[in-house]
Design an enzyme around this catalytic site. Structure first.
Site, PDB file in Angstrom:
ATOM      1  N   ASP A  45     -25.008 -33.942 -10.625  1.00 46.44           N
ATOM      2  CA  ASP A  45     -25.665 -33.059 -11.595  1.00 46.44           C
ATOM      3  C   ASP A  45     -25.774 -31.660 -10.987  1.00 46.44           C
ATOM      4  O   ASP A  45     -26.498 -31.453 -10.020  1.00 46.44           O
ATOM      5  CB  ASP A  45     -27.069 -33.595 -11.918  1.00 46.44           C
ATOM      6  CG  ASP A  45     -27.756 -32.776 -12.999  1.00 46.44           C
ATOM      7  OD1 ASP A  45     -27.624 -33.136 -14.183  1.00 46.44           O
ATOM      8  OD2 ASP A  45     -28.406 -31.758 -12.659  1.00 46.44           O
ATOM      9  N   TYR A  50     -27.066 -22.851 -10.409  1.00 49.15           N
ATOM     10  CA  TYR A  50     -27.267 -23.317  -9.027  1.00 49.15           C
ATOM     11  C   TYR A  50     -26.281 -22.626  -8.070  1.00 49.15           C
ATOM     12  O   TYR A  50     -26.421 -22.721  -6.862  1.00 49.15           O
ATOM     13  CB  TYR A  50     -27.100 -24.846  -8.906  1.00 49.15           C
ATOM     14  CG  TYR A  50     -28.031 -25.693  -9.747  1.00 49.15           C
ATOM     15  CD1 TYR A  50     -29.131 -25.148 -10.388  1.00 49.15           C
ATOM     16  CD2 TYR A  50     -27.805 -27.065  -9.885  1.00 49.15           C
ATOM     17  CE1 TYR A  50     -29.971 -25.938 -11.173  1.00 49.15           C
ATOM     18  CE2 TYR A  50     -28.642 -27.863 -10.657  1.00 49.15           C
ATOM     19  CZ  TYR A  50     -29.719 -27.290 -11.310  1.00 49.15           C
ATOM     20  OH  TYR A  50     -30.543 -28.083 -12.078  1.00 49.15           O
ATOM     21  N   LYS A  75     -24.324 -27.159 -16.597  1.00 50.30           N
ATOM     22  CA  LYS A  75     -25.234 -26.636 -17.633  1.00 50.30           C
ATOM     23  C   LYS A  75     -24.958 -25.164 -17.924  1.00 50.30           C
ATOM     24  O   LYS A  75     -24.610 -24.404 -17.017  1.00 50.30           O
ATOM     25  CB  LYS A  75     -26.700 -26.801 -17.168  1.00 50.30           C
ATOM     26  CG  LYS A  75     -27.021 -28.195 -16.637  1.00 50.30           C
ATOM     27  CD  LYS A  75     -28.487 -28.385 -16.261  1.00 50.30           C
ATOM     28  CE  LYS A  75     -28.670 -29.678 -15.478  1.00 50.30           C
ATOM     29  NZ  LYS A  75     -28.608 -29.496 -14.020  1.00 50.30           N
ATOM     30  N   HIS A 108     -29.142 -25.467 -20.702  1.00 51.93           N
ATOM     31  CA  HIS A 108     -30.083 -25.650 -19.585  1.00 51.93           C
ATOM     32  C   HIS A 108     -31.552 -25.527 -20.022  1.00 51.93           C
ATOM     33  O   HIS A 108     -32.389 -26.311 -19.588  1.00 51.93           O
ATOM     34  CB  HIS A 108     -29.766 -24.629 -18.486  1.00 51.93           C
ATOM     35  CG  HIS A 108     -30.185 -25.041 -17.121  1.00 51.93           C
ATOM     36  ND1 HIS A 108     -29.458 -24.769 -15.991  1.00 51.93           N
ATOM     37  CD2 HIS A 108     -31.279 -25.718 -16.690  1.00 51.93           C
ATOM     38  CE1 HIS A 108     -30.077 -25.259 -14.934  1.00 51.93           C
ATOM     39  NE2 HIS A 108     -31.192 -25.837 -15.324  1.00 51.93           N
TER      40      HIS A 108
HETATM   41  P1  NAD Z   1     -36.719 -34.221  -6.738  1.00 50.20           P
HETATM   42  O1  NAD Z   1     -37.923 -34.801  -7.401  1.00 50.20           O
HETATM   43  O2  NAD Z   1     -35.442 -34.984  -6.700  1.00 50.20           O
HETATM   44  O3  NAD Z   1     -37.218 -33.813  -5.311  1.00 50.20           O
HETATM   45  C1  NAD Z   1     -36.360 -33.413  -4.315  1.00 50.20           C
HETATM   46  C2  NAD Z   1     -37.126 -33.345  -3.017  1.00 50.20           C
HETATM   47  O4  NAD Z   1     -37.715 -34.638  -2.754  1.00 50.20           O
HETATM   48  C3  NAD Z   1     -36.172 -33.092  -1.859  1.00 50.20           C
HETATM   49  O5  NAD Z   1     -36.103 -31.710  -1.600  1.00 50.20           O
HETATM   50  C4  NAD Z   1     -36.800 -33.849  -0.724  1.00 50.20           C
HETATM   51  O6  NAD Z   1     -37.686 -33.007  -0.044  1.00 50.20           O
HETATM   52  C5  NAD Z   1     -37.607 -34.930  -1.383  1.00 50.20           C
HETATM   53  N1  NAD Z   1     -36.961 -36.256  -1.234  1.00 50.20           N
HETATM   54  C6  NAD Z   1     -35.772 -36.676  -1.714  1.00 50.20           C
HETATM   55  N2  NAD Z   1     -35.562 -37.965  -1.396  1.00 50.20           N
HETATM   56  C7  NAD Z   1     -36.643 -38.381  -0.695  1.00 50.20           C
HETATM   57  C8  NAD Z   1     -37.012 -39.603  -0.096  1.00 50.20           C
HETATM   58  N3  NAD Z   1     -36.222 -40.669  -0.158  1.00 50.20           N
HETATM   59  N4  NAD Z   1     -38.207 -39.660   0.545  1.00 50.20           N
HETATM   60  C9  NAD Z   1     -39.016 -38.597   0.617  1.00 50.20           C
HETATM   61  N5  NAD Z   1     -38.724 -37.396   0.051  1.00 50.20           N
HETATM   62  C10 NAD Z   1     -37.547 -37.290  -0.589  1.00 50.20           C
HETATM   63  O7  NAD Z   1     -36.493 -32.781  -7.418  1.00 50.20           O
HETATM   64  P2  NAD Z   1     -35.279 -31.922  -7.911  1.00 50.20           P
HETATM   65  O8  NAD Z   1     -34.229 -31.741  -6.884  1.00 50.20           O
HETATM   66  O9  NAD Z   1     -35.851 -30.712  -8.505  1.00 50.20           O
HETATM   67  O10 NAD Z   1     -34.691 -32.805  -9.106  1.00 50.20           O
HETATM   68  C11 NAD Z   1     -33.510 -33.577  -9.005  1.00 50.20           C
HETATM   69  C12 NAD Z   1     -32.385 -32.925  -9.736  1.00 50.20           C
HETATM   70  O11 NAD Z   1     -32.759 -32.635 -11.086  1.00 50.20           O
HETATM   71  C13 NAD Z   1     -31.993 -31.546  -9.208  1.00 50.20           C
HETATM   72  O12 NAD Z   1     -31.290 -31.589  -8.005  1.00 50.20           O
HETATM   73  C14 NAD Z   1     -31.200 -31.011 -10.376  1.00 50.20           C
HETATM   74  O13 NAD Z   1     -29.906 -31.591 -10.401  1.00 50.20           O
HETATM   75  C15 NAD Z   1     -32.034 -31.502 -11.542  1.00 50.20           C
HETATM   76  N6  NAD Z   1     -32.993 -30.474 -12.022  1.00 50.20           N
HETATM   77  C16 NAD Z   1     -32.821 -29.994 -13.278  1.00 50.20           C
HETATM   78  C17 NAD Z   1     -33.671 -29.036 -13.784  1.00 50.20           C
HETATM   79  C18 NAD Z   1     -33.475 -28.540 -15.175  1.00 50.20           C
HETATM   80  O14 NAD Z   1     -34.117 -27.545 -15.573  1.00 50.20           O
HETATM   81  N7  NAD Z   1     -32.618 -29.140 -15.948  1.00 50.20           N
HETATM   82  C19 NAD Z   1     -34.723 -28.520 -13.003  1.00 50.20           C
HETATM   83  C20 NAD Z   1     -34.891 -29.033 -11.719  1.00 50.20           C
HETATM   84  C21 NAD Z   1     -34.024 -30.018 -11.246  1.00 50.20           C
END
Ligand code: NAD
Length: 276
Positions: A45, A50, A75, A108
């Site tokens: 994704d 990004y 997106k 997005h």
């Molecule tokens: P997330 O909830 O996946 O959190 C990521 C953070 O969680 C990492 O930086 C890390 O510090 C921690 N983490 C990951 N695995 C872990 C584990 N096993 N144990 C402990 N901590 C851990 O948040 P995210 O990255 O914002 O969301 C995931 C994906 O969603 C993004 O990478 C992106 O592709 C998408 N996203 C989309 C939008 C949108 O507006 N459409 C916005 C934000 C994110």
């Protein structure tokens, strides 16, 4: 590693768990995505905003994995919603990704102050018809936005990608999605590490009971609700941990206890009105 798929109403399927690359720096993206592909992820994704589509494409090209075994989402950013801009934007994304099509193309954000999301949705329909996207959907849309684009085009998005995690469960949107056969993709599935999700007793206790990590419990909660997830990490051990969530099942009582964590103030990201 066998990852279950979820069906879209257009007949296509998506691996229910993938790898999200928000905030993965462009210069690290090829390495991170290559590692994710090695670990077994097949769903990536990304988004134009990004600025790491090139790295995603480089990792895909280097992997030698057949295109039809991969699922790639990107997106459309807010400043490309007007006029014919979405066509230029998908051309650029595909060029950076080195792909002929994406599996899923999303608007997005609705960006209501721009008042262009209906136009953008009409263009995404054309982009799908032209074969540049297999499926089309939206992100961060609220019910009125969803109803407006469907009324204007007769085309229902296959998915709505929204902030969703135990403290912020968006039942208005998940109920609407269920009723309209729209899949929910949870972004920030782990709360982006912005609150102490893993210390909450309902989560920590379930982790202890199953001999897994709290993060694995939270991912499992999303999966058992039917949500699509793509947790982000740039650490290999976490990439491995986050995909290793198919060997246990939360009980109904454990799911119910996490369902009870929803809070009115649980949001960690922006609202749909704020991002334009
Ligand atoms: P997330 O909830 O996946 O959190 C990521 C953070 O969680 C990492 O930086 C890390 O510090 C921690 N983490 C990951 N695995 C872990 C584990 N096993 N144990 C402990 N901590 C851990 O948040 P995210 O990255 O914002 O969301 C995931 C994906 O969603 C993004 O990478 C992106 O592709 C998408 N996203 C989309 C939008 C949108 O507006 N459409 C916005 C934000 C994110």
């Amino acid at each position: 590693m066998s990852i279950p798929t979820v069906s879209f109403h257009d007949g296509n399927t998506i691996p229910q768990l993938g790898y999200g690359v928000f905030l993965v720096p462009p210069e690290d993206t090829e390495r991170a995505v290559s590692e994710a592909l090695e670990v077994g992820y097949r769903h990536i994704d990304t988004a134009a905003i990004y600025r790491n589509e090139k790295g995603v494409g480089a990792a895909i090209a280097a992997s030698g994995i057949p295109r039809d075994e991969l699922f790639v989402t990107t997106k459309l950013w807010n400043n490309r919603q007007s006029g014919d801009q979405p066509h230029a934007a998908i051309d650029e994304s595909l060029q950076k990704l080195g792909l002929e099509y994406v599996d899923l193309y999303l608007i997005h954000w609705p960006a209501p102050a721009r008042a262009n999301y209906v136009n953008a949705w009409e263009k995404l329909v054309a982009i799908r018809e032209a074969g540049q996207a297999r499926s089309i959907g939206v992100s961060n849309f609220l019910v009125p936005h969803l109803e407006e684009i469907i009324a204007a085009t007769g085309v229902t998005p296959v998915a709505n990608q929204i902030e969703l995690h135990p403290a912020y469960q968006r039942r208005d949107l998940t109920d609407w999605a269920d009723a309209h056969d729209v899949r929910i993709e949870s972004w920030g599935p782990l709360g982006q590490g912005k609150y102490d999700l893993f210390g909450i007793p309902a989560i920590a206790d379930a982790a202890g009971a199953h001999g897994v990590s709290p993060a694995q419990v939270v991912l499992r909660w999303h999966l058992q609700h039917g949500f699509i997830v793509f947790p982000k990490s740039v650490r290999r051990e976490r990439l491995e941990e986050n995909i290793d969530v198919f060997g246990f099942e939360l009980t109904e009582a454990e799911i119910a206890a996490i369902d009870g964590l929803d809070r009115p103030d649980g949001r960690v990201g922006s609202t749909a009105d704020e991002v334009n």
